[in-house]
Design a protein around this motif. Structure first.
Motif, PDB file in Angstrom:
ATOM      1  N   UNK A 111      42.639  39.008  32.721  1.00 35.86           N
ATOM      2  CA  UNK A 111      42.867  38.892  34.219  1.00 35.86           C
ATOM      3  C   UNK A 111      41.712  39.879  34.932  1.00 35.86           C
ATOM      4  N   UNK A 112      41.600  39.302  36.301  1.00 38.94           N
ATOM      5  CA  UNK A 112      40.721  39.803  37.020  1.00 38.94           C
ATOM      6  C   UNK A 112      41.176  39.762  38.654  1.00 38.94           C
ATOM      7  N   UNK A 113      40.600  40.701  39.423  1.00 34.19           N
ATOM      8  CA  UNK A 113      40.960  40.787  40.728  1.00 34.19           C
ATOM      9  C   UNK A 113      39.675  40.339  41.590  1.00 34.19           C
ATOM     10  N   UNK A 114      39.989  39.587  42.544  1.00 31.94           N
ATOM     11  CA  UNK A 114      39.087  38.851  43.453  1.00 31.94           C
ATOM     12  C   UNK A 114      39.323  38.974  44.949  1.00 31.94           C
ATOM     13  N   UNK A 115      38.270  39.187  45.450  1.00 35.01           N
ATOM     14  CA  UNK A 115      38.457  39.589  47.055  1.00 35.01           C
ATOM     15  C   UNK A 115      37.410  40.514  47.619  1.00 35.01           C
ATOM     16  N   UNK A 116      37.377  40.861  48.874  1.00 30.39           N
ATOM     17  CA  UNK A 116      36.427  41.721  49.413  1.00 30.39           C
ATOM     18  C   UNK A 116      37.296  43.062  49.503  1.00 30.39           C
ATOM     19  N   UNK A 117      37.335  43.539  48.307  1.00 29.00           N
ATOM     20  CA  UNK A 117      37.952  44.857  48.177  1.00 29.00           C
ATOM     21  C   UNK A 117      37.169  45.721  47.195  1.00 29.00           C
ATOM     22  N   UNK A 118      37.090  47.158  47.228  1.00 28.65           N
ATOM     23  CA  UNK A 118      36.160  47.754  46.077  1.00 28.65           C
ATOM     24  C   UNK A 118      36.531  47.874  44.716  1.00 28.65           C
ATOM     25  N   UNK A 119      37.982  47.247  44.554  1.00 25.19           N
ATOM     26  CA  UNK A 119      38.601  47.316  43.164  1.00 25.19           C
ATOM     27  C   UNK A 119      38.527  45.995  42.474  1.00 25.19           C
ATOM     28  N   UNK A 120      37.825  45.041  43.074  1.00 27.89           N
ATOM     29  CA  UNK A 120      37.688  43.545  42.616  1.00 27.89           C
ATOM     30  C   UNK A 120      36.592  43.614  41.637  1.00 27.89           C
ATOM     31  N   UNK A 121      36.219  42.610  40.923  1.00 30.45           N
ATOM     32  CA  UNK A 121      35.125  42.497  40.023  1.00 30.45           C
ATOM     33  C   UNK A 121      35.471  41.701  38.825  1.00 30.45           C
ATOM     34  N   UNK A 122      34.621  41.338  38.160  1.00 27.77           N
ATOM     35  CA  UNK A 122      34.524  40.743  36.902  1.00 27.77           C
ATOM     36  C   UNK A 122      34.978  41.531  35.583  1.00 27.77           C
TER      37      UNK A 122
END
Length: 359
Positions: A261-272
């Motif tokens: 899984x991953x987190x997407x968005x304009x936040x510092x903890x998002x990424x690939x």
């Protein structure tokens, strides 16, 4: 706050429909060539071979007759990598001509196929079509009998596959104007029916004695599949209309779980990063499948809003997980955030973040 879907296609996905159209057209053209030219020619060769008489002119000048010549078997050479035993036969004919031909047969069980043995080879259209080891006749790989089946099977397979791609492209184009879903039911139904017809078309070629029979069987199968799709389509339409929120119960986490899984968005903890770690009150991304290194934890302000299917408008790079992906729409102090994972792992994400408000 629930993010408002944008129905404009994401840049990374705009090229899929033209690519499907191009591939479908290419496969259809190759299928037409095989079915209209190659297969009938192979069928004509089979009929001509089975009806060919023995040569009567000295030396067999007519290549359309069966010309048999005596030869000596110099040696045999087994060809590796074949499930059926395949051998090259190296021959010297009575006039001193050296040649070779290939047969699929277990020569070890044929005592007459020994070096120095006298054999008879039969030519048709300047190719050795069969070899007689005394009373035992073995056809070579140039045997034209049944040779029409392979191009017929490939032609039907590619034809059905090409038609499926063209129909899927049309369904994708039509459904994308009405729904942002990345995997609309129209495309799923098309691919399911097309896959069945593709396999059936290939099998029909091997179970029919004539090209027309194979085409008729495939046509009947097309009618059956289209009828079933017409019956299923209204049910799927009713099931998928309206709100596409997926109802999932949060998992009661007692220990950490790790999954893709991953987190997407304009936040510092998002990424690939590629993996998520979910535990009691903890959701973090990590590139480490064990979840031990380089964690980047999401803050407690990350709030889930709903779970939904993937959208065409999702950011580029959203994984599909072989069609099993779901998206947990979240917000972090008003900033939209997407948590993407497999459907079976989404309850763990909700268990880490807390229940969706209103549930």
């Amino acid at each position: 706050m629930t993010p408002t879907p944008n129905h404009e296609a994401a840049p990374a996905r705009r090229g899929s429909t033209p690519a499907y159209l191009a591939a479908g057209a290419l496969f259809s053209l190759v299928a037409a060539w095989l079915l209209l030219l190659t297969t009938p020619d192979a069928r004509d060769d089979e009929r001509a071979f089975t009806a060919a008489p023995a040569c009567t002119a000295p030396g067999g000048a007519d290549s359309d007759c069966l010309r048999s010549v005596a030869a000596v078997l110099d040696r045999t050479e087994k060809e590796p990598g074949h499930k059926t035993p395949t051998y090259w036969l190296y021959l010297t004919e009575a006039d001193g001509t050296s040649t070779r031909t290939r047969i699929e047969s277990n020569l070890e069980r044929l005592p007459a196929a020994r070096p120095g043995a006298s054999i008879d080879v039969t030519y048709w259209q300047d190719q050795i079509r069969y070899v007689d080891f005394g009373p035992d006749r073995h056809y070579t790989n140039a045997d034209p009998r049944e040779s029409f089946r392979l191009p017929l099977a490939i032609g039907l397979l590619l034809g059905m596959f090409g038609a499926m791609l063209l129909t899927a492209a049309a369904a994708t184009s039509w459904s994308s104007r009405r729904s942002p879903r990345a995997f609309p039911w129209q495309v799923g139904l098309t691919v399911t029916g097309g896959t069945f017809l593709t396999l059936f078309g290939a099998m029909a070629a091997w179970n029919s004695d004539d090209i027309g029979d194979a085409l008729q069987l495939t046509g009947v199968a097309c009618g059956v599949v289209l009828g079933l799709c017409a019956l299923i389509a209204p049910f799927l339409h009713r099931r998928h209309r309206g709100d596409d929120t997926i109802a999932l119960e949060p998992s009661a986490l007692t220990e950490e779980a790790r999954f893709p899984g991953l987190i997407m968005g304009e936040v510092p903890y998002a990424g690939q990063a590629g993996y998520l770690v979910a535990g009691p009150g903890v959701l973090a991304t990590t590139p480490d499948p064990t979840g031990a290194f380089h964690r980047k934890a999401a803050p407690r302000t990350l709030t889930p809003l709903r779970v939904r299917p993937p959208y065409l408008t999702d950011p580029a790079g959203r994984p599909d997980y072989d069609g099993r992906a779901v998206v947990v729409e979240c917000e972090d102090n008003g900033v939209p955030v997407l948590v993407v994972t497999r459907k079976k792992d989404a309850p763990a994400v909700l268990g880490a973040l807390g229940p969706v408000p209103g549930e």
